[in-house]
Design an enzyme around this catalytic site. Structure first.
Site, PDB file in Angstrom:
ATOM      1  N   ARG A 172     -13.361  -4.374  -0.350  1.00 14.27           N
ATOM      2  CA  ARG A 172     -14.818  -4.247  -0.256  1.00 14.27           C
ATOM      3  C   ARG A 172     -15.468  -4.943  -1.442  1.00 14.27           C
ATOM      4  NH1 ARG A 172     -15.402   1.958  -0.145  1.00 14.27           N
ATOM      5  NH2 ARG A 172     -13.728   1.601  -1.645  1.00 14.27           N
ATOM      6  N   LYS A 193       1.843   5.538   5.783  1.00 11.41           N
ATOM      7  CA  LYS A 193       2.116   6.867   6.300  1.00 11.41           C
ATOM      8  C   LYS A 193       1.207   7.876   5.624  1.00 11.41           C
ATOM      9  CE  LYS A 193       3.416   8.595   3.190  1.00 11.41           C
ATOM     10  NZ  LYS A 193       2.841   8.813   1.838  1.00 11.41           N
TER      11      LYS A 193
END
Lengths: 396, 396
Positions: free
Chosen positions: B84, B144
């Site tokens: 970002r 994960k």
């Protein structure tokens, strides 16, 4: 597990290594001590002549470990053994070199030369025979778990006090210097605030008629091996849990063949253990604090070999605590002599046993109810009625 | 954890040692194989040119492990990184030697040269960005746990199938040859019927603003480290539990800072694990069958060192399974190439992730309800609606 095969460290333990009264850097000092912790035979403090012992029953543990340990101890003499079968007691006496045999437990208890009895009977018979022995004026070393309930423990203790004898639970692993050092290390705060205590104990019972699978005799995985996990957890935590829960797998005979327990304490500590009479042999504990952890394998029955516990500090460095092999059963016999002859407080007395059994009872209740969390009542001092336990002769 | 520091075993694993098609004595043969199990670089099966990768975000794990692993893999090329913050992606690209940088994840997804993306964003962003990447025609390797729920996993898989791309969960420990061998050993029946699976994973999160302590981003001990325990337990068991329960300790931010879980399976198997973001680093598993047990420490993040698992048979003899150090992240990148180029089934795909998350969801429900046992619904195949997940750009 033959006690005679193990070097015996004598009555008292002496640590060789640097000690200071005012540690400047407790962590560094502690590590220095740990690295040089070697247990050596030391002067034996127990005064007077050896305790004259009798054994009620001819259980395997008596033959394999405790009778040899009494022989090995300088503070004990093994005088008599009793069995419901005269043949059994005579064979035991011949094999172990014991002078007197009795065909009933009551007969042994009338022998005025016996000062203390060791009780390796099935769990359900611990309370009645401990009380009977106390009434006969004998000190008692009784196998673990001391009773079927915390209330029974308190009744047994009341009986001992009433008759002026001492009562010790035969939790022999608590007399191994590694256990002593591990508990001391954890309780000293070296790991920071405790977060997790993990333990396990299992082995495979192969005989279908083993008393450990007999519900009426107080069998089951939690009673037989899980009691070690509960005991070491409470010793490390230094307090009792608030809430416990358990999942069990039942044996057709009605006992728990395997059990998995969770104990939630105040102050962000949770403990877990698994125990089984139907899983390959394993026995270990791991205590995890915010700032380090301590672990040991072969935690309860290390045999006569050199043992160690591993301390891993918060920075990842691991320090082994090493201990020369000892006969932990003989150290326990020495301790009973200190309790009887010198008035020491039992390291594994009835109150310690009652704390363990309070947790065991709550875990059984949870397991019966599908794992429902069970909240423990805060410890109450109960002066139990001595007359409430009844006696059924049984066991080996 | 710098992947480049570790020797890299190449795309496929080859076991050196005796092999027979018809074992006469499976146990003895298995032990002979185990003793000689050495992982060596082998011919690399993946066909065609390397996968061209982009990374969405500049998370620590991308910098420390996965970007170096893509560089190390012969089957991957690291082409682009997006953040970002343009400054952050440029610094990351300069440090890691990456050609192209983007100031938004969407911009990277429009790069036609990027074939696959690695998503190390906070857990709550896994589903939306996996779906967006699939819509852009990119294969996805996602950190994960793959999602916040089993249902989300299925939606993500549906999106991947709809757009003809592959989806792999970045459970890197499953690509370590020790893990592969351990699961194979347990599933082969070498330990007899399974009785107990114990595991633990903890470390101390020191920053109060760590995303792992942020409930809105899908943080907490169970999601961050407990997911390894759930995953390894299910892989060893080869099935899902029937009932689970959990006790948790809450962080002021609302997540579970520590959690202790019990998983009850059919056929007399019980599993336990503890996980914490507030306890000293430890990571291990122990699988106990009736006829033996297998244990490993540093079970999930062994680094580049030689590792081992210890197999103790029912007779007490212990056999170490030793493995040369590897970069498990690079092996995972190689596997993604096999999945993309050769059509192999993902070892850690969305269905595996959904099974793990079904257990995690049930454990969260139990913990919220004070440890009440929660029964799992039997696996249902749900064809989720792809459009149901919404996207909020966030993360590093």
């Amino acid at each position: 597990m033959d006690g005679r095969a193990a070097p015996h460290a004598g009555g008292a333990l002496r640590l060789r290594g640097p000690r200071r009264d005012t540690p400047v850097d407790a962590h560094r000092l502690d590590r220095a001590r740990a690295l040089s912790t070697i247990v050596e035979p030391a002067d034996t403090p127990s005064e007077g002549r050896p305790i004259r012992w009798g054994i009620l029953g001819t259980a395997g543990i008596a033959r394999a470990a405790v009778a040899p340990a009494i022989h090995a101890s300088r503070h004990g003499t093994l005088l008599a053994v009793a069995s419901r079968s005269a043949q059994s007691s005579e064979r035991f006496a011949a094999d172990l070199g014991i002078e007197r045999t009795y065909g009933s437990y009551d007969a042994l208890l009338t022998d005025p030369d016996v000062e203390a009895v060791y009780i390796p009977l099935p769990n359900a018979l611990h309370a009645p025979w401990t009380i009977r022995a106390a009434e006969a004026g004998k000190h008692v070393l009784c196998e673990k778990p001391l009773a079927l309930s915390a209330a029974e423990c308190r009744v047994m203790q009341s009986a001992a006090e009433l008759h002026g004898v001492r009562l010790v639970e035969a939790f022999m692993y608590r007399y191994h210097p590694r256990t002593v050092r591990a508990i001391e290390h954890v309780r000293s705060g070296s790991l920071g605030p405790l977060r997790t205590i993990r333990s396990t104990f299992s082995f495979v019972v192969r005989r279908a008629d083993d008393i450990r699978l007999d519900a009426a005799l107080g069998g089951g995985a939690l009673m037989d091996v899980g009691c070690y996990c509960v005991n070491v957890t409470l010793a490390m935590a230094g307090r009792s849990p608030r809430t416990v829960q358990a999942v069990s797998i039942r044996h057709p005979g009605g006992v728990d063949r395997s059990l998995a327990a969770t104990l939630a304490f105040d102050d962000d500590l949770v403990a877990q253990f698994t125990c089984s009479l139907d899983a390959a042999r394993t026995e270990s504990f791991e205590v995890i604090g915010r700032d380090g952890r301590l672990e040991a394998s072969q935690a309860f029955l290390p045999g006569a070999a050199t043992t160690r516990a591993l301390w891993t500090a918060g920075d990842g460095t691991t320090t082994p605590f090493e201990f020369a092999g000892v006969d932990q059963y003989a150290l326990m016999i020495d301790h009973v002599a200190d309790v009887v002859r010198r008035g020491e407080a039992p390291r594994t007395g009835a109150e310690d046993a009652a704390r363990t059994l309070q947790v065991i009872e709550a875990l059984h209740a949870s397991a019966r109810d599908g794992g429902r969390p069970v909240t423990l009542q805060r410890a109450r001092v109960t002066s139990g009625s001595v007359g409430s336990a009844t006696i059924h002769e049984g066991g080996a």
